[in-house]
Enzyme design. Sequence first.
Site, short mmCIF file in Angstrom:
data_model
loop_
_atom_site.label_atom_id
_atom_site.label_comp_id
_atom_site.label_asym_id
_atom_site.label_seq_id
_atom_site.Cartn_x
_atom_site.Cartn_y
_atom_site.Cartn_z
CE1 TYR A 14 0.50 7.99 2.41
CE2 TYR A 14 0.98 5.65 1.90
CZ TYR A 14 0.22 6.80 2.47
OH TYR A 14 -0.99 6.24 2.89
CG ASN A 45 3.99 -6.40 12.18
OD1 ASN A 45 4.03 -6.79 13.34
ND2 ASN A 45 4.50 -5.17 11.82
CB VAL A 77 11.53 0.83 8.46
CG1 VAL A 77 10.59 1.78 7.51
CG2 VAL A 77 11.50 1.50 9.87
CG ASP A 137 -1.90 1.20 1.19
OD1 ASP A 137 -2.85 1.16 0.62
OD2 ASP A 137 -1.51 2.24 2.06
NE ARG A 196 9.49 -2.82 16.25
CZ ARG A 196 9.46 -1.41 16.55
NH1 ARG A 196 9.30 -0.65 15.78
NH2 ARG A 196 9.84 -1.29 17.73
N1 LIG Z 1 -5.26 6.10 3.65
C1 LIG Z 1 -4.79 6.89 4.44
O1 LIG Z 1 -5.19 8.18 4.69
C2 LIG Z 1 -3.86 6.33 5.51
C3 LIG Z 1 -3.37 6.91 6.45
C4 LIG Z 1 -2.35 6.44 7.48
C5 LIG Z 1 -1.86 5.27 6.85
N2 LIG Z 1 -2.27 4.72 5.79
C6 LIG Z 1 -1.73 3.42 5.44
O2 LIG Z 1 -1.68 2.58 6.53
C7 LIG Z 1 -0.32 1.86 6.82
C8 LIG Z 1 -0.28 1.64 8.39
O3 LIG Z 1 -0.37 2.61 9.06
P1 LIG Z 1 0.82 3.69 9.92
O4 LIG Z 1 1.94 3.30 9.05
O5 LIG Z 1 0.14 4.85 10.26
O6 LIG Z 1 0.88 2.86 11.50
P2 LIG Z 1 0.90 1.18 11.93
O7 LIG Z 1 0.89 0.30 11.03
O8 LIG Z 1 -0.38 1.33 12.92
O9 LIG Z 1 1.98 1.52 12.87
C9 LIG Z 1 3.44 1.63 12.51
C10 LIG Z 1 4.43 1.75 13.35
O10 LIG Z 1 4.34 0.92 14.52
C11 LIG Z 1 5.55 0.37 14.63
N3 LIG Z 1 5.47 -1.10 14.53
C12 LIG Z 1 5.10 -1.89 13.45
N4 LIG Z 1 4.83 -3.16 13.87
C13 LIG Z 1 5.38 -3.28 14.99
C14 LIG Z 1 5.75 -4.45 15.99
N5 LIG Z 1 5.46 -5.53 15.48
N6 LIG Z 1 6.13 -4.06 17.45
C15 LIG Z 1 6.33 -2.75 17.85
N7 LIG Z 1 6.23 -1.70 16.68
C16 LIG Z 1 5.72 -2.02 15.48
C17 LIG Z 1 6.43 0.86 13.64
O11 LIG Z 1 7.59 1.15 13.88
P3 LIG Z 1 9.07 0.84 12.78
O12 LIG Z 1 8.48 1.15 11.55
O13 LIG Z 1 9.98 1.81 13.54
O14 LIG Z 1 9.45 -0.69 12.94
C18 LIG Z 1 5.65 2.02 13.32
O15 LIG Z 1 6.13 3.03 14.14
C19 LIG Z 1 0.68 3.04 6.46
O16 LIG Z 1 1.97 2.92 6.05
C20 LIG Z 1 -0.11 3.45 4.96
O17 LIG Z 1 0.11 2.60 4.08
C21 LIG Z 1 -3.17 5.11 5.06
#
Ligand SMILES: NC(=O)c1ccc[n+]([C@@H]2O[C@H](COP(=O)([O-])OP(=O)(O)OC[C@H]3O[C@@H](n4cnc5c(N)ncnc54)[C@H](OP(=O)(O)O)[C@@H]3O)[C@@H](O)[C@H]2O)c1
Length: 275
Positions: free
Chosen positions: A50, A240, A232, A45, A236
């Site tokens: 981005y 995941n 990243v 995604d 993790r």
């Molecule tokens: N459509 C929209 O408006 C919209 C908005 C927001 C997001 N998104 C999409 O949704 C995706 C995911 O959302 P998000 O990036 O906001 O947040 P998320 O996936 O809920 O969380 C990512 C954060 O959690 C950490 N993390 C991930 N796996 C972990 C684990 N197993 N243990 C501990 N910490 C962990 C990551 O750290 P590290 O990376 O440092 O490991 C990062 O800081 C985005 O990348 C994007 O593709 C879409």
Amino acid sequence: MNQPVVTLNNGVQIPQLGFGVWQVPDAETAAAVGTALEAGYRSIDTAAIYGNEKGTGTAVAESGLRREELFVTTKLWNGDQGHDRTLAAFDASLDKLGLDYVDLYLIHWPTPERDTYLDTWRAFGKLLADGRTRAIGVSNFKPEHLRRLIDETGVVPAVNQVELHPLLQQPELRAFHAEHGIATEAWSPLAQGTLLQHPVLTGIAQRLGRTPAQVILRWHLQLGTVVIPKSVTPERIRQNADVFGFTLDEADLTAIAGLDQGPAGRIGPDPDSVN
Ligand SMILES: NC(=O)c1ccc[n+]([C@@H]2O[C@H](COP(=O)([O-])OP(=O)(O)OC[C@H]3O[C@@H](n4cnc5c(N)ncnc54)[C@H](OP(=O)(O)O)[C@@H]3O)[C@@H](O)[C@H]2O)c1
């Protein structure tokens, strides 16, 4: 990885687990996506805003996987809404990705003040008809935006990608989706890592010998949503993806249901405020 899929309203199948790349710098994206593809993810995604469609495309090209084994989503940024601008922005995204088509193209936000999502959606219909994307959908649409889109164009989005995690469970929106055959895709599924110390989740994780992140992702899978965690960190990324070998029981699901805070649980903006 034996991956469950969700069948969209036009028959196209999306892997239920995908890999999100928001906030990953372009130069680091090829490595992160490459690690994800090695770990078994088959859905990525990204979005024009981005700034990492190039890195995403590089990883896809270098993966050695056949194009049809992969599911690539990108999104149209707000300033590019409108019929002709959309078609031009799509071309630019495809060019950066280095692909002939994407699997899913999303309107990133409804931007109600611009009031351009209907014309934008008509251009999406053309991209679909021309085979340049296999499915079209929206992101951050509330029921009133969805209703208007469907009433005015007759074309139901395949997907609505929205903020969804245990603090913001979106039951009304999910019911609307179910009623209209729209797949729910959860962004910030881990609430950006803010929930990982919550005692309800650490308690379940300890009992099952899993991590809190895995418990949250498992909850999403059992809810039936498509889920796109971002990381990243190679360990993790792999952790995941390792969420298919255990199940949450009814008591676990009930305990997690109790974490919902409704709109107060949002960590991102209210979609009506993004224009
Ligand atoms: N459509 C929209 O408006 C919209 C908005 C927001 C997001 N998104 C999409 O949704 C995706 C995911 O959302 P998000 O990036 O906001 O947040 P998320 O996936 O809920 O969380 C990512 C954060 O959690 C950490 N993390 C991930 N796996 C972990 C684990 N197993 N243990 C501990 N910490 C962990 C990551 O750290 P590290 O990376 O440092 O490991 C990062 O800081 C985005 O990348 C994007 O593709 C879409």
